[in-house]
Scaffold this motif. Structure first.
Motif, short mmCIF file in Angstrom:
data_model
loop_
_atom_site.label_atom_id
_atom_site.label_comp_id
_atom_site.label_asym_id
_atom_site.label_seq_id
_atom_site.Cartn_x
_atom_site.Cartn_y
_atom_site.Cartn_z
N THR A 179 21.19 9.53 9.79
CA THR A 179 21.30 10.67 10.71
C THR A 179 19.97 11.35 10.98
N PHE A 180 18.98 11.13 10.09
CA PHE A 180 17.66 11.78 10.12
C PHE A 180 17.74 13.27 9.77
N ALA A 181 18.85 13.67 9.15
CA ALA A 181 18.95 15.04 8.65
C ALA A 181 17.99 15.22 7.48
N MET A 182 17.36 16.37 7.40
CA MET A 182 16.50 16.71 6.27
C MET A 182 17.39 17.12 5.10
N GLU A 183 17.25 16.41 3.94
CA GLU A 183 18.15 16.66 2.82
C GLU A 183 17.44 17.08 1.53
N VAL A 184 16.14 16.88 1.48
CA VAL A 184 15.35 17.30 0.32
C VAL A 184 13.95 17.60 0.81
N TYR A 185 13.29 18.59 0.18
CA TYR A 185 11.84 18.65 0.31
C TYR A 185 11.24 19.03 -1.03
N GLN A 186 9.95 18.73 -1.15
CA GLN A 186 9.27 18.81 -2.44
C GLN A 186 7.81 19.18 -2.19
N PHE A 187 7.27 20.05 -3.04
CA PHE A 187 5.86 20.39 -2.87
C PHE A 187 5.14 20.38 -4.21
N PHE A 188 3.84 20.13 -4.12
CA PHE A 188 2.98 20.10 -5.29
C PHE A 188 1.73 20.93 -5.02
N LYS A 189 1.30 21.68 -6.02
CA LYS A 189 -0.03 22.30 -5.99
C LYS A 189 -1.06 21.25 -6.37
N ASP A 190 -0.75 20.52 -7.44
CA ASP A 190 -1.59 19.42 -7.92
C ASP A 190 -0.65 18.29 -8.32
N GLU A 191 -0.58 17.27 -7.47
CA GLU A 191 0.40 16.20 -7.69
C GLU A 191 0.15 15.45 -8.99
N THR A 192 -1.10 15.39 -9.45
CA THR A 192 -1.41 14.68 -10.70
C THR A 192 -0.79 15.38 -11.92
N LYS A 193 -0.48 16.67 -11.76
CA LYS A 193 0.13 17.44 -12.85
C LYS A 193 1.65 17.52 -12.73
N ASN A 194 2.19 16.96 -11.66
CA ASN A 194 3.63 17.02 -11.40
C ASN A 194 4.14 18.46 -11.42
N ASP A 195 3.33 19.36 -10.86
CA ASP A 195 3.76 20.76 -10.80
C ASP A 195 4.60 20.98 -9.54
N GLY A 196 4.81 22.23 -9.17
CA GLY A 196 5.57 22.51 -7.96
C GLY A 196 7.07 22.36 -8.15
N GLU A 197 7.77 22.26 -7.04
CA GLU A 197 9.23 22.28 -7.07
C GLU A 197 9.83 21.31 -6.06
N TYR A 198 11.09 20.97 -6.26
CA TYR A 198 11.85 20.25 -5.24
C TYR A 198 13.10 21.04 -4.91
N ILE A 199 13.57 20.87 -3.70
CA ILE A 199 14.68 21.66 -3.18
C ILE A 199 15.72 20.70 -2.60
N LEU A 200 16.95 20.77 -3.12
CA LEU A 200 18.05 19.94 -2.64
C LEU A 200 18.83 20.71 -1.58
N LEU A 201 19.05 20.09 -0.43
CA LEU A 201 19.72 20.73 0.69
C LEU A 201 21.09 20.12 0.89
N THR A 202 22.12 20.95 0.93
CA THR A 202 23.48 20.45 1.14
C THR A 202 24.20 21.29 2.19
N GLU A 203 25.06 20.65 2.93
CA GLU A 203 25.86 21.25 3.99
C GLU A 203 24.96 21.82 5.09
N LEU A 204 25.57 22.17 6.20
CA LEU A 204 24.83 22.70 7.35
C LEU A 204 25.52 23.95 7.88
N GLU A 205 24.72 24.88 8.36
CA GLU A 205 25.22 26.07 9.06
C GLU A 205 24.49 26.13 10.39
#
Length: 238
Positions: A179-205
């Motif tokens: 469907t090409f719906a956006m279902e997750v996104y993830q960000f890193f300050k420093d990817e080598t440190k595996n920092d940052g967060e991920y966000i799971l997206l469910t349902e639509l409004e």
């Protein structure tokens, strides 16, 4: 056996698609899904975001965004207080229970200031404007799309970085390959440190003709620790 065969076929087709579609093409398809009538550019509406956090009371925020009017309002209810920050073009107004006559002590107590108000404006406009906001100037969409299985689901993944004037974080956006719906996104300050967060997206409004993720559940990348869930709903008065 049939289920395994089906999974392998889907997996193979996703790999094939990732090899042929470019980053800008994937973004365009996702925007067509979320905002088929190009309503974001003239977005003028209100919605409610309820935040649920472990061991804390639920917090409700009433948000108004008007891109044509350059207007943003964030209203939260804390105990018996209605706290509001308004950005109207270059003007900033702060109030508690409708009063703008606030002492510095009171503003400090409730962490109420114009710098924070502008940060919230950028935060909510960015998150609820995705994936359309990825077309903004200063966003660098990487041309290569990858295929990845994340939390047991198959995705097409788009990488975005930013010019130094805009930001330093590295973001990954995960799209449903059908469907090409956006279902997750993830960000890193420093990817080598595996920092940052991920966000799971469910349902639509659907807000003003735009399909926005209804539930956003936030987790740390490094240990999968759950942080909070934002729940989007329509403003009944609008």
């Amino acid at each position: 056996m049939k289920n395994l065969t089906f999974f392998l076929l889907v997996f193979a087709s996703t790999i094939a698609l990732a090899q042929t579609i470019t980053g800008p093409e994937l973004l365009k398809k996702s925007i067509q899904f979320h905002d088929p009538n190009n309503n974001w550019e003239t977005f003028d509406g209100s919605f409610i975001v309820s935040m649920k956090m472990p061991n804390k009371p639920e917090r409700q925020s009433n948000i108004t965004i008007s891109l044509p009017k350059e207007y943003f309002s964030l209203q939260t209810i804390k105990d018996s207080l209605v706290i509001e920050s308004v950005i109207n073009k270059l003007d900033c107004t702060l109030s508690i229970n409708g009063s703008t006559d606030l002492s510095e002590t009171l503003k400090k107590e409730h962490n109420l200031n114009c710098k924070r108000a502008n940060l919230f404006k950028d935060y909510y406009t960015y998150l609820y404007g995705l994936p359309m906001k990825l077309n903004d100037e200063g966003t660098i969409i990487h041309p290569n799309v990858t295929q990845k299985i994340f939390k047991g689901k198959d995705y097409l993944v788009l990488k975005a970085t930013y010019s130094k004037e805009v930001g330093k974080d590295t973001w990954y956006f995960y799209f449903n390959p059908e469907t090409f719906a956006m279902e997750v996104y993830q960000f890193f300050k420093d990817e080598t440190k595996n920092d940052g967060e991920y966000i799971l997206l469910t349902e639509l409004e659907t807000i003003n003709g735009i399909k926005m993720p209804k539930n956003r559940a936030w987790y740390y990348n490094k240990n999968d620790k759950y942080l909070a869930t934002d729940i989007l709903s329509k403003n009944a008065s609008k």
